[in-house]
Write a protein that holds these residues in place. Structure first.
Motif, PDB file in Angstrom:
ATOM      1  N   GLN A   1      -1.807   0.645  -9.404  1.00  0.00           N
ATOM      2  CA  GLN A   1      -2.356   1.407  -8.279  1.00  0.00           C
ATOM      3  C   GLN A   1      -3.319   2.419  -8.878  1.00  0.00           C
ATOM      4  N   GLY A   2      -4.486   2.538  -8.303  1.00  0.00           N
ATOM      5  CA  GLY A   2      -5.412   3.542  -8.841  1.00  0.00           C
ATOM      6  C   GLY A   2      -6.820   3.322  -8.352  1.00  0.00           C
ATOM      7  N   TYR A   3      -7.681   4.276  -8.726  1.00  0.00           N
ATOM      8  CA  TYR A   3      -9.068   4.237  -8.255  1.00  0.00           C
ATOM      9  C   TYR A   3      -9.816   3.019  -8.785  1.00  0.00           C
TER      10      TYR A   3
ATOM     11  N   SER B   1      -6.783  18.518   1.107  1.00  0.00           N
ATOM     12  CA  SER B   1      -5.990  17.607   0.261  1.00  0.00           C
ATOM     13  C   SER B   1      -4.495  17.888   0.435  1.00  0.00           C
ATOM     14  N   PRO B   2      -3.668  16.830   0.399  1.00  0.00           N
ATOM     15  CA  PRO B   2      -2.215  17.066   0.514  1.00  0.00           C
ATOM     16  C   PRO B   2      -1.700  17.970  -0.601  1.00  0.00           C
ATOM     17  N   GLY B   3      -2.367  17.893  -1.761  1.00  0.00           N
ATOM     18  CA  GLY B   3      -1.956  18.756  -2.875  1.00  0.00           C
ATOM     19  C   GLY B   3      -2.044  20.227  -2.498  1.00  0.00           C
TER      20      GLY B   3
ATOM     21  N   LEU C   1      10.323   3.556   0.636  1.00  0.00           N
ATOM     22  CA  LEU C   1      10.371   5.017   0.596  1.00  0.00           C
ATOM     23  C   LEU C   1      10.243   5.460  -0.852  1.00  0.00           C
ATOM     24  N   GLU C   2       9.254   6.323  -1.100  1.00  0.00           N
ATOM     25  CA  GLU C   2       9.052   6.820  -2.469  1.00  0.00           C
ATOM     26  C   GLU C   2       9.710   8.183  -2.594  1.00  0.00           C
ATOM     27  N   ILE C   3      10.667   8.263  -3.498  1.00  0.00           N
ATOM     28  CA  ILE C   3      11.417   9.511  -3.672  1.00  0.00           C
ATOM     29  C   ILE C   3      11.214   9.975  -5.108  1.00  0.00           C
TER      30      ILE C   3
ATOM     31  N   ILE D   1      11.219   4.898  -7.093  1.00  0.00           N
ATOM     32  CA  ILE D   1      11.324   6.203  -7.770  1.00  0.00           C
ATOM     33  C   ILE D   1       9.921   6.625  -8.198  1.00  0.00           C
ATOM     34  N   ASP D   2       9.465   7.734  -7.605  1.00  0.00           N
ATOM     35  CA  ASP D   2       8.086   8.183  -7.794  1.00  0.00           C
ATOM     36  C   ASP D   2       7.978   9.109  -9.000  1.00  0.00           C
ATOM     37  N   ASP D   3       6.791   9.218  -9.538  1.00  0.00           N
ATOM     38  CA  ASP D   3       6.475  10.157 -10.639  1.00  0.00           C
ATOM     39  C   ASP D   3       7.459  10.024 -11.791  1.00  0.00           C
TER      40      ASP D   3
ATOM     41  N   ARG E   1      -9.647   3.555  -3.922  1.00  0.00           N
ATOM     42  CA  ARG E   1      -9.152   4.876  -3.540  1.00  0.00           C
ATOM     43  C   ARG E   1      -8.327   4.690  -2.266  1.00  0.00           C
ATOM     44  N   PRO E   2      -7.565   5.704  -1.867  1.00  0.00           N
ATOM     45  CA  PRO E   2      -6.888   5.582  -0.562  1.00  0.00           C
ATOM     46  C   PRO E   2      -7.945   5.437   0.527  1.00  0.00           C
ATOM     47  N   VAL E   3      -7.762   4.461   1.422  1.00  0.00           N
ATOM     48  CA  VAL E   3      -8.767   4.193   2.464  1.00  0.00           C
ATOM     49  C   VAL E   3      -8.077   4.162   3.834  1.00  0.00           C
TER      50      VAL E   3
ATOM     51  N   VAL F   1       6.047   5.087   1.851  1.00  0.00           N
ATOM     52  CA  VAL F   1       5.878   6.434   2.410  1.00  0.00           C
ATOM     53  C   VAL F   1       6.532   7.427   1.453  1.00  0.00           C
ATOM     54  N   ASN F   2       5.860   8.540   1.200  1.00  0.00           N
ATOM     55  CA  ASN F   2       6.449   9.575   0.324  1.00  0.00           C
ATOM     56  C   ASN F   2       7.468  10.386   1.104  1.00  0.00           C
ATOM     57  N   LEU F   3       8.650  10.552   0.526  1.00  0.00           N
ATOM     58  CA  LEU F   3       9.665  11.419   1.150  1.00  0.00           C
ATOM     59  C   LEU F   3       9.738  12.701   0.333  1.00  0.00           C
ATOM     60  N   SER F   4       9.553  13.824   0.971  1.00  0.00           N
ATOM     61  CA  SER F   4       9.644  15.081   0.226  1.00  0.00           C
ATOM     62  C   SER F   4      11.117  15.382  -0.061  1.00  0.00           C
ATOM     63  N   PRO F   5      11.393  16.159  -1.120  1.00  0.00           N
ATOM     64  CA  PRO F   5      12.802  16.483  -1.424  1.00  0.00           C
ATOM     65  C   PRO F   5      13.517  17.104  -0.225  1.00  0.00           C
TER      66      PRO F   5
ATOM     67  N   ILE G   1      -1.195  11.018   3.215  1.00  0.00           N
ATOM     68  CA  ILE G   1      -1.629  11.780   4.390  1.00  0.00           C
ATOM     69  C   ILE G   1      -2.964  12.484   4.123  1.00  0.00           C
ATOM     70  N   ARG G   2      -3.751  12.607   5.176  1.00  0.00           N
ATOM     71  CA  ARG G   2      -5.013  13.341   5.119  1.00  0.00           C
ATOM     72  C   ARG G   2      -5.075  14.274   6.317  1.00  0.00           C
ATOM     73  N   TRP G   3      -5.624  15.449   6.080  1.00  0.00           N
ATOM     74  CA  TRP G   3      -5.719  16.427   7.185  1.00  0.00           C
ATOM     75  C   TRP G   3      -7.186  16.743   7.452  1.00  0.00           C
TER      76      TRP G   3
ATOM     77  N   VAL H   1       0.855  -1.193   0.000  1.00  0.00           N
ATOM     78  CA  VAL H   1       0.000   0.000   0.000  1.00  0.00           C
ATOM     79  C   VAL H   1       0.889   1.240   0.000  1.00  0.00           C
ATOM     80  N   GLU H   2       0.308   2.345  -0.467  1.00  0.00           N
ATOM     81  CA  GLU H   2       1.029   3.623  -0.360  1.00  0.00           C
ATOM     82  C   GLU H   2       0.324   4.447   0.717  1.00  0.00           C
ATOM     83  N   ALA H   3       1.100   4.945   1.680  1.00  0.00           N
ATOM     84  CA  ALA H   3       0.520   5.769   2.753  1.00  0.00           C
ATOM     85  C   ALA H   3       0.362   7.190   2.219  1.00  0.00           C
TER      86      ALA H   3
ATOM     87  N   LEU I   1       7.821  23.246   7.072  1.00  0.00           N
ATOM     88  CA  LEU I   1       7.098  22.355   7.997  1.00  0.00           C
ATOM     89  C   LEU I   1       7.042  20.924   7.464  1.00  0.00           C
ATOM     90  N   ILE I   2       7.546  20.735   6.255  1.00  0.00           N
ATOM     91  CA  ILE I   2       7.385  19.428   5.618  1.00  0.00           C
ATOM     92  C   ILE I   2       8.160  18.328   6.344  1.00  0.00           C
ATOM     93  N   ASN I   3       9.267  18.697   6.976  1.00  0.00           N
ATOM     94  CA  ASN I   3      10.035  17.661   7.679  1.00  0.00           C
ATOM     95  C   ASN I   3       9.240  17.108   8.847  1.00  0.00           C
TER      96      ASN I   3
HETATM   97  N1  LIG Z   1      -6.932  11.058 -10.297  1.00  0.00           N
HETATM   98  C1  LIG Z   1      -6.453   9.983  -9.706  1.00  0.00           C
HETATM   99  N2  LIG Z   1      -5.657  10.132  -8.638  1.00  0.00           N
HETATM  100  C2  LIG Z   1      -5.179   9.000  -8.052  1.00  0.00           C
HETATM  101  C3  LIG Z   1      -5.479   7.729  -8.513  1.00  0.00           C
HETATM  102  N3  LIG Z   1      -4.878   6.826  -7.715  1.00  0.00           N
HETATM  103  C4  LIG Z   1      -4.182   7.548  -6.800  1.00  0.00           C
HETATM  104  N4  LIG Z   1      -4.383   8.852  -6.979  1.00  0.00           N
HETATM  105  C5  LIG Z   1      -3.825   9.957  -6.219  1.00  0.00           C
HETATM  106  O1  LIG Z   1      -2.514  10.173  -6.671  1.00  0.00           O
HETATM  107  C6  LIG Z   1      -1.702  10.580  -5.611  1.00  0.00           C
HETATM  108  C7  LIG Z   1      -0.568   9.644  -5.515  1.00  0.00           C
HETATM  109  O2  LIG Z   1       0.382  10.095  -4.722  1.00  0.00           O
HETATM  110  P1  LIG Z   1       1.676  10.881  -5.210  1.00  0.00           P
HETATM  111  O3  LIG Z   1       1.839  10.829  -6.684  1.00  0.00           O
HETATM  112  O4  LIG Z   1       2.796  10.364  -4.411  1.00  0.00           O
HETATM  113  O5  LIG Z   1       1.290  12.381  -4.827  1.00  0.00           O
HETATM  114  C8  LIG Z   1       1.049  12.706  -3.501  1.00  0.00           C
HETATM  115  C9  LIG Z   1       2.300  13.003  -2.765  1.00  0.00           C
HETATM  116  O6  LIG Z   1       3.214  13.634  -3.623  1.00  0.00           O
HETATM  117  C10 LIG Z   1       1.832  13.992  -1.736  1.00  0.00           C
HETATM  118  N5  LIG Z   1       1.667  13.300  -0.471  1.00  0.00           N
HETATM  119  C11 LIG Z   1       0.621  12.615   0.033  1.00  0.00           C
HETATM  120  N6  LIG Z   1       0.901  12.148   1.242  1.00  0.00           N
HETATM  121  C12 LIG Z   1       2.171  12.541   1.533  1.00  0.00           C
HETATM  122  C13 LIG Z   1       3.044  12.364   2.635  1.00  0.00           C
HETATM  123  O7  LIG Z   1       2.728  11.711   3.631  1.00  0.00           O
HETATM  124  N7  LIG Z   1       4.297  12.942   2.549  1.00  0.00           N
HETATM  125  C14 LIG Z   1       4.675  13.642   1.449  1.00  0.00           C
HETATM  126  N8  LIG Z   1       5.905  14.169   1.415  1.00  0.00           N
HETATM  127  N9  LIG Z   1       3.883  13.811   0.404  1.00  0.00           N
HETATM  128  C15 LIG Z   1       2.655  13.275   0.445  1.00  0.00           C
HETATM  129  O8  LIG Z   1       0.624  14.526  -2.146  1.00  0.00           O
HETATM  130  C16 LIG Z   1       0.311  14.018  -3.430  1.00  0.00           C
HETATM  131  C17 LIG Z   1      -1.152  13.896  -3.610  1.00  0.00           C
HETATM  132  O9  LIG Z   1      -1.656  12.963  -2.742  1.00  0.00           O
HETATM  133  P2  LIG Z   1      -3.152  12.550  -2.842  1.00  0.00           P
HETATM  134  O10 LIG Z   1      -4.052  13.731  -3.000  1.00  0.00           O
HETATM  135  O11 LIG Z   1      -3.415  11.611  -1.748  1.00  0.00           O
HETATM  136  O12 LIG Z   1      -3.169  11.814  -4.197  1.00  0.00           O
HETATM  137  C18 LIG Z   1      -2.595  10.545  -4.367  1.00  0.00           C
HETATM  138  C19 LIG Z   1      -3.672   9.577  -4.768  1.00  0.00           C
HETATM  139  O13 LIG Z   1      -4.875   9.736  -4.069  1.00  0.00           O
HETATM  140  C20 LIG Z   1      -6.335   7.607  -9.652  1.00  0.00           C
HETATM  141  O14 LIG Z   1      -6.656   6.536 -10.121  1.00  0.00           O
HETATM  142  N10 LIG Z   1      -6.772   8.767 -10.192  1.00  0.00           N
END
Ligand SMILES: Nc1nc2c(ncn2[C@@H]2O[C@@H]3COP(=O)(O)O[C@H]4[C@@H](O)[C@H](n5cnc6c(=O)[nH]c(N)nc65)O[C@@H]4COP(=O)(O)O[C@H]3[C@H]2O)c(=O)[nH]1
Length: 718
Positions: free
Chosen positions: A665-667, A482-484, A557-559, A587-589, A671-673, A525-529, A471-473, A467-469, A495-497
């Motif tokens: 991975q995807g909807y 949204s984390p975005g 760790l996703e970097i 390696i993310d994105d 979805r993330p649960v 877990v996503n690691l920010s730069p 974060i939700r606020w 699973v990918e963790a 504050l990201i650290n």
């Molecule tokens: N449209 C669409 N979206 C999908 C689908 N499947 C997954 N996603 C979304 O894509 C994002 C995947 O995470 P990410 O690319 O690492 O992108 C993440 C990640 O870069 C960052 N993020 C989230 N949690 C953390 C965290 O704990 N630490 C750090 N540093 N960044 C985080 O925020 C970004 C956005 O996170 P989320 O809003 O949760 O958005 C997640 C997820 O909900 C899909 O099928 N369709």
């Protein structure tokens, strides 16, 4: 009664005087030590050596004058004369130390010391207990006193001069001074001697006390030895002090280097955010006290990312350095500039500045940034969007930078390569960044964050592989944020650290509770730069693994691609250390940045995640599909596992499967649960349902003879 001089003993007395002077000069140099306790010790040691030297020179000198009678010395008076000699030397060195303060004091001191030297002579003579007593020729005695005072004064002056000298010159000056002082002291003695008149029937009552020959030799040898020991001690101390001074200087230099590194951006050498914030607070305090205004300008480069992505980081770095030079060149008195982010600079200008003046300054910055630059063989042109805010008009020092940032966004919206002055209406459309920053801090304290988990399933059979963790606020005022939205704010305000390490601990805690429930579910877990660049990252990851006692193989760790592609040795080292710990690196994105394939081969990552943007377009844009295919092949040839992100539709599943993608991975799957959702999945129902979907798709694919996923294929509903 007249005596005769023994030339050998006269020479010996001269030797004693010169040696004692040399040693006393050595020791006395140390009385200027910065440590007052050490200075006192050196003063008394110097006085002891000088006093003993003067005293023994008098004795040897007296022995050199052979009187026609048997002589001896009274022990008590001999010791007393030594004590007086040491006291006089203490006085002379104190005068030498304080002579800077007054010339009158120097003269008084020199006379007192001169008088003391004459008194020592008298005491030494008294130790012979001559009867009837000697008488003195007053004129000669007075001349002796003047010579003694001159010697004392010259010694003080020489000591003062020697403070500024070193090496060979110091040695020469010290040698000459020792000879002059030694000769001077002997001259005083022999003048005193010539002023002394012995009665014809004079006899020494101490002739049976201490034998003069033995006393003389013992004193001469003892005094010379004693003075040399003093000199060696002084030399040793001087060396130690020199070394300590060198060490202290090196320490100071290292400290200032560290300080500089903590307050400056290593790439451009400009002050960093911390430094700028401090300067802004100080400037704001000055404006509050003296009136006036402060302009704060937020500069963001336009078109920098493509330069970085297409031409590489080294070219991007040169562009940033060039822009930094141009911004710095435009500074005037009371201005300051800093780099606070990738391509973000801030500037402040102090003084009675108004909106018009600030606008002119902003235009200068826009013009400076947009001049073409030659980097290697490339001619590059970027531009800048500048936001201007004024203190105190637009808010306090905490707010004014945010206002300038808001104005900068307005400049971007106005078409870039321009500037805007902050206006309250600009706040309307955008998020309240400052408010959000405060809310994030509060959220950390109040535990308002939670983790949701999004499954990664096997493309082949839909089995849960991890699973990918995410974060939700849960903000009490804003609802779910949204984390975005909040992660970029957290990154901007440092504050990201805190958030990142909170996520890491929370995820490790979850791995442990699943481990206890008998499920080995890998959690990414996503690691920010910024977090990745923390010097203690590896230690913190290790501490988390140890604290929760989890299998490191269950933590991934996703970097982001852009971070791992920084081919710096520190990035490589951190990645190697994390891998050695047993943690999976992903390696993310992938595909959104600029990747050097040669470097990719050497990376210790195990997983590669294809960015959602390629997956979205895969069905209808041929190029996107080719990119996905190529990335899957490349990853497999590097023995990496491929995860496709953002899979929403069954067509995408089929295509990815046919291309050999490992995980999805995807909807479409989930979805993330919350953690409970993953547990329900593990317990059966949903997973079976999703697996059934994949199997059904697979059946259709097998039944189809063509390659990949036919567009007309009727699929199980998603
Ligand atoms: N449209 C669409 N979206 C999908 C689908 N499947 C997954 N996603 C979304 O894509 C994002 C995947 O995470 P990410 O690319 O690492 O992108 C993440 C990640 O870069 C960052 N993020 C989230 N949690 C953390 C965290 O704990 N630490 C750090 N540093 N960044 C985080 O925020 C970004 C956005 O996170 P989320 O809003 O949760 O958005 C997640 C997820 O909900 C899909 O099928 N369709």
């Amino acid at each position: 009664m007249m005596g005769q001089y023994d030339p050998l003993l006269v020479m010996l007395s001269l030797m004693v005087a010169v040696t004692a002077s040399w040693s006393a000069l050595d020791l006395s140099q140390r009385i200027h030590s910065t440590d007052p306790r050490a200075a006192r010790i050196w003063l008394f040691s110097g006085a002891l050596v000088l006093g003993t030297g003067i005293w023994s020179m008098h004795f040897v000198g007296m022995l050199a004058y052979a009187l026609p009678m048997q002589t001896g010395f009274d022990l008590l008076i001999t010791v007393q004369s030594w004590g007086v000699s040491v006291l006089v030397s203490v006085l002379s060195l104190i005068c030498a130390r304080r002579m800077r303060r007054s010339l009158a004091l120097l003269a008084a001191g020199a006379l007192a010391v001169g008088g003391g030297i004459v008194v020592i002579f008298h005491l030494a003579l008294s130790a012979m207990r001559i009867e009837p007593g000697v008488v003195y020729d007053e004129h000669r005695l007075f001349i002796a006193l003047l010579v003694a005072a001159a010697v004392a004064g010259a010694t003080s002056a020489a000591l003062r001069r020697m403070r500024a000298l070193e090496g060979r010159t110091l040695f020469l000056v010290k040698a000459v001074t020792s000879v002059v002082v030694g000769v001077g002291l002997c001259a005083v003695h022999y003048l005193c001697m010539s002023a002394t008149v012995f009665a014809p029937e004079a006899a020494s009552l101490a002739r049976h006390d201490i034998d003069p020959t033995w006393l003389g030799l013992t004193i001469a040898v003892g005094a010379i030895g004693f003075t040399w020991i003093g000199s060696v001690a002084a030399l040793f101390d001087a060396r130690m002090e020199h070394r300590t001074r060198q060490l202290a200087m090196r320490l100071k230099a290292a400290n200032s280097e560290l300080m500089h590194a903590a307050l400056h951006d290593p790439l451009t050498g400009l002050p960093n955010r911390v430094n700028f914030d401090a300067a802004l607070s100080e400037a704001a305090a000055r404006v509050r006290a003296q009136g006036g205004r402060l302009a704060v300008l937020f500069v963001d480069l336009d078109g920098f990312k493509p330069v970085n992505d297409v031409l590489g980081h080294h070219v991007g770095d040169e562009v940033l350095k060039c822009v930094a030079r141009r911004l710095r060149a435009g500074l005037r008195d009371g201005d300051a500039v800093a780099r606070i982010g990738g391509d973000e600079f801030v500037m402040m200008s102090e003084g009675a500045i108004d909106q018009e003046g600030a606008g002119r300054l902003a235009q200068r910055l826009v013009d400076a940034a947009s001049q073409p630059m030659q980097i290697g063989t490339h001619e590059i042109q970027v531009s800048a969007s500048v936001g201007v805010a004024l203190f105190p008009d637009d808010g306090d020092e905490n707010r004014v930078l945010v206002c300038a940032d808001t104005a900068m966004y307005a400049a971007k919206h106005a078409g870039r390569n321009t500037w805007r002055v902050y206006a309250a209406e600009m706040d309307g459309g955008g998020p309240d960044i400052l408010g959000m920053q405060r809310a994030i801090r509060r959220a950390l304290d109040n535990d308002e964050f939670v983790l949701h988990y999004q499954p990664k399933v096997a493309a082949l059979d839909g089995a849960l592989r991890g699973v990918e963790a995410l974060i939700r606020w849960q903000d009490p005022e804003r609802g779910v944020v949204s984390p975005g939205e909040f992660i970029p704010v957290a990154e901007r305000f440092g504050l990201i650290n805190a958030i990142g390490f909170w996520t890491l601990r929370e995820a490790c805690g979850q791995i442990r509770s699943w481990q206890h429930a008998g499920w080995r579910i890998p959690v990414a877990v996503n690691l920010s730069p910024q977090q990745f660049r923390q010097p203690d990252l590896v230690e913190r990851v290790r501490a988390c693994i140890d604290e929760f006692d989890i299998d490191p193989g269950l933590l991934a760790l996703e970097i982001t691609e852009s971070v791992v592609m920084e081919s710096s040795s520190s990035v490589r080292r951190v990645l190697e250390e994390l891998k050695a710990m047993g943690v999976t690196l992903s390696i993310d994105d992938f595909g959104t940045g600029y990747s050097c394939l040669a470097y990719l081969c050497r990376l210790p990552a195990r997983q590669l995640k294809i960015d959602r943007t390629f997956v979205i377009d895969m069905d209808h844009v041929a190029e996107a599909r080719h990119v996905v295919e190529a990335v899957i092949r490349l990853a497999h040839s590097l023995r990496m596992e491929v995860v496709a992100e953002g899979v929403e539709r069954p067509e995408q599943v089929l295509t990815l499967r046919s291309l050999g993608c490992d995980l999805i991975q995807g909807y479409y799957f989930s979805r993330p649960v919350p953690a409970a959702g993953i547990e329900a999945l593990m317990q059966g129902d949903q997973l079976t349902e999703q697996s059934a979907r994949v199997h059904a798709l697979a059946e259709r694919l097998r039944a189809d003879s063509g390659y990949g996923c036919p567009p007309a294929l009727e699929l199980v509903a998603g």
